[in-house]
Design a protein around this motif. Structure first.
Motif, PDB file in Angstrom:
ATOM      1  N   TYR A 280       0.816  -1.228   0.000  1.00  0.00           N
ATOM      2  CA  TYR A 280       0.000   0.000   0.000  1.00  0.00           C
ATOM      3  C   TYR A 280       0.838   1.262   0.000  1.00  0.00           C
ATOM      4  CZ  TYR A 280      -3.791  -3.250   0.997  1.00  0.00           C
ATOM      5  OH  TYR A 280      -4.686  -4.276   0.929  1.00  0.00           O
ATOM      6  N   ARG A 281       2.137   1.153  -0.242  1.00  0.00           N
ATOM      7  CA  ARG A 281       2.963   2.351  -0.307  1.00  0.00           C
ATOM      8  C   ARG A 281       2.533   3.220  -1.477  1.00  0.00           C
ATOM      9  NH1 ARG A 281       9.056   1.476   1.644  1.00  0.00           N
ATOM     10  NH2 ARG A 281       8.570   0.446   3.602  1.00  0.00           N
ATOM     11  N   PRO A 282       2.777   4.492  -1.507  1.00  0.00           N
ATOM     12  CA  PRO A 282       3.392   5.281  -0.453  1.00  0.00           C
ATOM     13  C   PRO A 282       2.397   5.693   0.641  1.00  0.00           C
ATOM     14  CG  PRO A 282       2.917   6.679  -2.328  1.00  0.00           C
ATOM     15  CD  PRO A 282       2.503   5.285  -2.716  1.00  0.00           C
ATOM     16  N   PHE A 283       2.951   6.181   1.740  1.00  0.00           N
ATOM     17  CA  PHE A 283       2.151   6.649   2.858  1.00  0.00           C
ATOM     18  C   PHE A 283       1.430   7.948   2.479  1.00  0.00           C
ATOM     19  CE2 PHE A 283       1.687   9.297   6.634  1.00  0.00           C
ATOM     20  CZ  PHE A 283       1.225   8.420   7.596  1.00  0.00           C
ATOM     21  N   THR A 591      12.163   4.565   9.712  1.00  0.00           N
ATOM     22  CA  THR A 591      10.857   4.752   9.080  1.00  0.00           C
ATOM     23  C   THR A 591      10.985   5.746   7.945  1.00  0.00           C
ATOM     24  OG1 THR A 591      10.223   6.672  10.397  1.00  0.00           O
ATOM     25  CG2 THR A 591       9.720   4.506  11.324  1.00  0.00           C
ATOM     26  N   CYS A 592       9.993   5.697   7.031  1.00  0.00           N
ATOM     27  CA  CYS A 592      10.006   6.598   5.879  1.00  0.00           C
ATOM     28  C   CYS A 592      10.012   8.055   6.327  1.00  0.00           C
ATOM     29  CB  CYS A 592       8.777   6.346   5.008  1.00  0.00           C
ATOM     30  SG  CYS A 592       8.838   4.771   4.150  1.00  0.00           S
ATOM     31  N   ARG A 593       9.401   8.323   7.476  1.00  0.00           N
ATOM     32  CA  ARG A 593       9.321   9.715   7.926  1.00  0.00           C
ATOM     33  C   ARG A 593      10.711  10.214   8.351  1.00  0.00           C
ATOM     34  NH1 ARG A 593       4.354   9.969  11.200  1.00  0.00           N
ATOM     35  NH2 ARG A 593       3.157  10.863   9.490  1.00  0.00           N
ATOM     36  N   GLN A 595      13.749   8.795   7.293  1.00  0.00           N
ATOM     37  CA  GLN A 595      14.677   8.784   6.164  1.00  0.00           C
ATOM     38  C   GLN A 595      14.169   7.864   5.066  1.00  0.00           C
ATOM     39  OE1 GLN A 595      18.520   7.171   7.059  1.00  0.00           O
ATOM     40  NE2 GLN A 595      19.363   7.819   5.110  1.00  0.00           N
ATOM     41  N   CYS A 596      14.118   8.372   3.849  1.00  0.00           N
ATOM     42  CA  CYS A 596      13.643   7.570   2.725  1.00  0.00           C
ATOM     43  C   CYS A 596      14.632   6.451   2.437  1.00  0.00           C
ATOM     44  CB  CYS A 596      13.476   8.452   1.489  1.00  0.00           C
ATOM     45  SG  CYS A 596      13.119   7.500   0.003  1.00  0.00           S
ATOM     46  N   ALA A 597      14.089   5.228   2.275  1.00  0.00           N
ATOM     47  CA  ALA A 597      14.967   4.102   1.991  1.00  0.00           C
ATOM     48  C   ALA A 597      15.029   3.807   0.487  1.00  0.00           C
ATOM     49  CB  ALA A 597      14.497   2.873   2.757  1.00  0.00           C
ATOM     50  N   GLY A 598      14.398   4.651  -0.307  1.00  0.00           N
ATOM     51  CA  GLY A 598      14.512   4.526  -1.759  1.00  0.00           C
ATOM     52  C   GLY A 598      13.816   3.314  -2.357  1.00  0.00           C
ATOM     53  N   CYS A 599      12.580   3.034  -1.899  1.00  0.00           N
ATOM     54  CA  CYS A 599      11.893   1.841  -2.425  1.00  0.00           C
ATOM     55  C   CYS A 599      11.341   2.082  -3.819  1.00  0.00           C
ATOM     56  CB  CYS A 599      10.786   1.394  -1.487  1.00  0.00           C
ATOM     57  SG  CYS A 599       9.295   2.394  -1.568  1.00  0.00           S
ATOM     58  N   GLY A 600      11.119   3.342  -4.159  1.00  0.00           N
ATOM     59  CA  GLY A 600      10.606   3.645  -5.490  1.00  0.00           C
ATOM     60  C   GLY A 600       9.140   4.021  -5.524  1.00  0.00           C
ATOM     61  N   ALA A 601       8.435   3.850  -4.411  1.00  0.00           N
ATOM     62  CA  ALA A 601       6.991   4.087  -4.414  1.00  0.00           C
ATOM     63  C   ALA A 601       6.646   5.553  -4.636  1.00  0.00           C
ATOM     64  CB  ALA A 601       6.374   3.589  -3.118  1.00  0.00           C
ATOM     65  N   ASN A 602       7.579   6.446  -4.343  1.00  0.00           N
ATOM     66  CA  ASN A 602       7.266   7.873  -4.514  1.00  0.00           C
ATOM     67  C   ASN A 602       7.138   8.260  -5.977  1.00  0.00           C
ATOM     68  OD1 ASN A 602      10.038   7.469  -4.891  1.00  0.00           O
ATOM     69  ND2 ASN A 602      10.440   9.644  -4.548  1.00  0.00           N
ATOM     70  N   SER A 603       7.554   7.388  -6.904  1.00  0.00           N
ATOM     71  CA  SER A 603       7.509   7.745  -8.321  1.00  0.00           C
ATOM     72  C   SER A 603       6.093   8.112  -8.747  1.00  0.00           C
ATOM     73  CB  SER A 603       8.034   6.588  -9.167  1.00  0.00           C
ATOM     74  OG  SER A 603       7.210   5.455  -8.988  1.00  0.00           O
ATOM     75  N   ALA A 608       9.171  13.633  -3.340  1.00  0.00           N
ATOM     76  CA  ALA A 608       9.515  12.817  -2.185  1.00  0.00           C
ATOM     77  C   ALA A 608       8.250  12.575  -1.355  1.00  0.00           C
ATOM     78  CB  ALA A 608      10.571  13.523  -1.345  1.00  0.00           C
ATOM     79  N   CYS A 609       8.191  11.435  -0.653  1.00  0.00           N
ATOM     80  CA  CYS A 609       6.989  11.114   0.125  1.00  0.00           C
ATOM     81  C   CYS A 609       6.783  12.106   1.266  1.00  0.00           C
ATOM     82  CB  CYS A 609       7.081   9.710   0.695  1.00  0.00           C
ATOM     83  SG  CYS A 609       6.998   8.432  -0.563  1.00  0.00           S
ATOM     84  N   PHE A 610       7.887  12.518   1.902  1.00  0.00           N
ATOM     85  CA  PHE A 610       7.758  13.427   3.050  1.00  0.00           C
ATOM     86  C   PHE A 610       8.565  14.692   2.833  1.00  0.00           C
ATOM     87  CE2 PHE A 610       6.700   9.292   4.703  1.00  0.00           C
ATOM     88  CZ  PHE A 610       5.575   9.552   5.424  1.00  0.00           C
TER      89      PHE A 610
HETATM   90  S1  SF4 Z   1       9.963   6.213  -1.538  1.00  0.00           S
HETATM   91 FE1  SF4 Z   1      11.090   6.335   0.386  1.00  0.00          FE
HETATM   92  S2  SF4 Z   1       9.714   7.427   1.805  1.00  0.00           S
HETATM   93 FE2  SF4 Z   1       8.476   6.750   0.036  1.00  0.00          FE
HETATM   94  S3  SF4 Z   1       7.643   4.782   0.653  1.00  0.00           S
HETATM   95 FE3  SF4 Z   1       9.542   4.323  -0.424  1.00  0.00          FE
HETATM   96  S4  SF4 Z   1      11.108   4.255   1.166  1.00  0.00           S
HETATM   97 FE4  SF4 Z   1       9.311   5.224   2.068  1.00  0.00          FE
END
Ligand code: SF4
Lengths: 610, 214
Positions: A280-283, A591-593, A595-603, A608-610
């Motif tokens: 269910y990413r992103p937050f 946590t994503c809040r 530091q972003c771990a670069g999963c790619g969901a923000n695309s 950036a998610c946050f």
């Molecule tokens: S892109 Fe970064 S902040 Fe967004 S969900 Fe993925 S890891 Fe978390």
């Protein structure tokens, strides 16, 4: 149909499961609607009616004047016997019309053990079970959505198409396309080819799968213009997303008997075992204003006296206290209980607790998931023992005497010490309670629930073998012996179910035959212990020449082509591999809040998610 | 604060709603209706609703009673109107009274029963002609075989084609209670021929003193 039903309804348990007529149900004139959608939940009414996603899509489709969505559930055994004996086909609750007459027959895939129930429902409906036997007539279109669509391969031969990700936009796009093409006289395969062009629509019959000699997938090749990779859909502006003001209010008591507002979607945590946390990413979260307005509307229209603020982790909402303050002003006045089903141990503050206990006091549940800090670091469940104890203390001060602790067994790298750690942790909670001089009256009850770990697609553990049954049984015994206090109760799952679940979760297309075989031999409602028959499943594997251990208990290389590699849930494989390596090194990911771990969901957000 | 007794119908699909479910359904309906309902005091306040006489699953009724307490007086038609706007099809309030009698005053109830089949009126006559009718009945101590003949009064009976139309009077209330379903299944055994139950409807509730209950 109505007449026929009436003469049998008094012979079944809870007849109101089968006759509709609830407050909030939507009835339309079928002559005046263009497209009819039968929303099928592959379990009984009591379970399906609790499901939030169904409520959202039901209302969403019905908002469109010319579309009509109705509800369909699996009958319990007593009703099924009558339906088969009397030739009553599977019908929808609003119109009591046979499901076979609908344009769309849409299933929601919530858990793997419901797959055989889907086959049974198709059969009860009189719809050919295999997709290839449905002919060129465009209707009924058999579709599915929901989290298990992230690896729909075991069901690939039964469905016309799968809807990946969040359905609020794509469902209507699909229905619009259907209406246009049907009116132009299109065939099933013409429609499917066109539907495959919509982002988020996966048409399995347009892909050819080849296997290596060792049984692993060699390649998945799209035919014609079908995309090589199908990406899930995401709602970008979650605060503005459609949310129902009214729900169908059941007569009988259901599993989650309340209204709920979905306060956020996604999760910032990244627990490595948790599929929902990645799928269910992103937050994204709703504003307090939106949450309160939706909550008020639902309470007023439904008359419920319980409202829940639901999500994967409600306490991660950045403005939770503010939301609670506003919501409580409303609910307290109207004698409504406010419940927060998914609180986390680490940020569970005294003031939040005060706010919810102001309304109702019930048992507390925590999910440390693993018994030692070492293993919690491996799975990235960033909860420390101190945090758990601090929260339990707050809870005991507040008068709670029941604590439920959830754990998993068979996690990657787990040792016997980690199992003993589960019992130790429960014991510490017991000691904490009895060391408190002014503890609440009454007996403390700590229950431990230990489920068998099931590796799932799109998690960093998708490469991991599931622990063998014998080893799980041995560890269950260790836990049983390690628990000393009478105040601690242990409950553990049947491990056969977990293995079947693990097979289906990461299985490929060849498993369709196994599902068919199990169903043909009487298997359905397999999520119910009284109907699950492990022997039936293992016999079916045997018949089909497939080995469950190949799917469940084998370590997969990072290079292996997974059966779902042509499905994109926006978390990249490289990220999953990185997380898997960190797990084995015992390194946590913030946590994503933080530091972003670069999963790619923000695309999908384009930022950036946050 | 004022008590009201609402008289309502339970028909159509609503006959499949059990008494417990009806209670929950009415609670929610009252909450939706916006009526100024009174809540009990204490730590867990709840909305006060009372049903003087339960109705069994499968039976229709045009005379069910539900007691409610409002925090202020309201015109009776208005109470009906608000509640009806919130009720599902098959539940309909048609009267509101100030309660005159209490649950313990209830003595009997009248039912209209329509059965369809061949030779039913003779069967009913011979059914009644028996000295004893032994039937299994739920009691506080579980299922028990009892003689229901003395409790069974046929107030009226006529036929229309192959339909047998009966007006029955059966004991109801705390003291003695006979479920119409028990009578019909005993009749089914006696008649020993197939028939359809077209309608079973409670039409009136009476007090022990013979007055209508309201
Ligand atoms: S892109 Fe970064 S902040 Fe967004 S969900 Fe993925 S890891 Fe978390």
């Amino acid at each position: 149909m109505k007449k026929k039903l009436e003469s049998f309804l008094l012979d079944v348990q809870k007849p109101s499961r089968y006759c509709g007529g609830e407050v909030g149900q939507i009835v339309k004139d079928k002559e005046k609607v263009d497209v009819r959608f039968a929303f099928c939940f592959p379990d009984i009414y009591d379970v399906g009616m609790s499901h939030l996603g169904m409520k959202i899509l039901y209302s969403l489709i019905n908002e469109r004047e010319n579309y009509w969505c109705e509800r369909v559930f699996a009958p319990w055994q007593d009703m099924e016997e009558i339906m088969r004996r009397e030739g009553i086909p599977l019908y929808a609750l609003e119109s009591l019309d046979p499901v076979k007459e609908f344009d769309f027959v849409g299933f929601t895939l919530q858990y793997e053990m419901s797959y055989t129930t889907i086959l049974n429902m198709l059969d009860l409906a009189g719809i050919p079970i295999w997709q290839r036997e449905r002919g060129e007539n465009i209707a009924p279109m058999v579709v599915a959505g929901g989290p298990c669509c992230c690896n729909p391969e075991p069901l690939a031969d039964f469905f016309d198409l799968f809807i990946l990700g969040e359905g609020e936009e794509v469902n209507l796009e699909l229905m619009d396309l259907y209406r246009d093409m049907r009116d132009r006289g299109a065939s099933r395969s013409e429609f499917l080819r066109a539907a495959a062009q919509i982002e988020g629509i996966y048409v399995p019959s347009l892909y050819d799968v080849a296997y290596h000699a060792d049984g692993t997938v060699k390649s998945v090749t799209p035919q014609g213009h079908a995309p090589a990779v199908v990406r899930k859909r995401v709602i970008v502006d979650f605060d503005k997303v459609y949310y129902p003001e009214q729900v169908v209010v059941p007569f009988i008591e259901i599993v989650h008997d309340r209204v709920s507002v979905e306060v956020l979607r996604g999760c910032i945590r990244g627990c490595r075992f948790c599929q929902a946390g990645f799928l269910y990413r992103p937050f994204r979260e709703k504003s307090p204003e939106t949450i309160c307005a939706e909550g008020r509307a639902l309470c007023e229209h439904s008359g419920y006296d319980e409202l829940s603020l639901s999500s994967l982790s409600t306490s991660d909402h950045s403005r939770l206290e503010e939301t609670l303050d506003e919501m409580l002003t409303y609910t307290a006045q109207r004698h409504i209980n406010l419940s927060l089903p998914s609180l986390r141990v680490d940020n569970f503050s005294q003031s939040v607790l005060d706010k919810i206990t102001a309304v109702r006091k019930s048992g507390l549940t925590f999910a440390p998931e693993a018994g030692t800090q070492r293993l919690r670091d491996v799975i990235n469940k960033n909860v420390t023992e101190e945090e758990l104890m601090r929260t339990c203390k707050i809870a005991f001060d507040g008068g709670y005497t029941q604590v439920k602790l959830y754990f998993m067994m068979g996690l990657p790298t787990e040792t016997d010490d980690d199992i003993v750690g589960i019992a130790d942790l429960a014991q510490k909670v017991v000691d904490l309670f009895y060391d408190m001089p002014d503890r609440a009256k009454g007996k403390l009850q700590v229950s431990i629930s230990a489920a068998t770990f099931v590796p799932k697609p799109f998690t960093p553990f998708e490469f991991e073998p599931q622990m063998e049954k014998e080893e799980i049984l041995r560890r269950q015994e260790i836990l049983r012996r390690a628990v000393k206090s009478k105040r601690v109760r242990v409950s553990m799952h049947v491990s056969d179910v977990s293995q079947i679940e693990a097979v289906l979760a990461r299985g490929d297309r060849r498993l369709g035959r196994v599902l068919y075989e199990v169903w043909k031999n009487g298997g359905h409602l397999d999520s119910w212990e009284e109907y699950f028959d492990a022997g039936r499943w293992y016999a079916a594997f045997e018949t089909c020449g497939l080995d469950p251990a190949f799917y469940a208990n084998r370590r997969r290389d990072y290079e292996e082509v997974m059966p779902w590699d042509h499905i994109d849930y926006m978390v990249s494989k490289q990220f999953l591999i990185r997380e898997n390596e960190k797990a084995h090194a015992g390194v946590i990911t913030p946590t994503c809040r933080e530091q972003c771990a670069g999963c790619g969901a923000n695309s999908c957000l384009g930022r950036a998610c946050f | 604060m004022k008590d009201y007794r609402i008289v309502f119908e339970k028909t159509g699909r609503m006959i499949y709603i059990s008494h417990l479910d009806l209670n929950r359904c009415m609670l929610r309906a009252v909450r939706r209706s916006g009526l100024p309902a009174w809540y009990t005091e204490g730590f867990h306040p709840h909305l006060y609703l009372m049903f003087p006489l339960a109705l069994s699953l499968g039976t229709e009724s045009v005379c069910e009673a539900m007691d409610i307490r409002l925090t202020e007086e309201m015109p009776e038609e208005e109470i009906c109107m608000h509640l009806n706007a919130a009720l599902p099809e098959g539940l309909h309030a048609h009267d509101v009274h100030t309660p005159q009698y209490m649950t313990k005053d209830i003595g009997s109830a009248r039912y209209e029963v329509i059965l369809q089949g061949e030779g039913l009126s003779e069967a009913w006559e011979t059914f009644l002609a028996q000295e004893q009718i032994i039937a299994p009945k739920h009691t506080k101590k579980g299922m028990k075989d009892i003689d229901i003949r003395p409790m069974l009064t046929t107030e009226e009976m006529h036929t229309e084609g192959d339909k047998l139309i009966l007006t029955l009077r059966l004991p109801a209330g705390n003291e003695r209670n006979l479920n119409v379903g028990v009578v019909l299944s005993a009749f089914g055994k006696h008649a020993d021929k197939p028939f359809l139950t077209k309608k079973v409807c409670r039409t009136k509730i009476f007090c022990i003193n013979g007055e209508e209950f309201f």
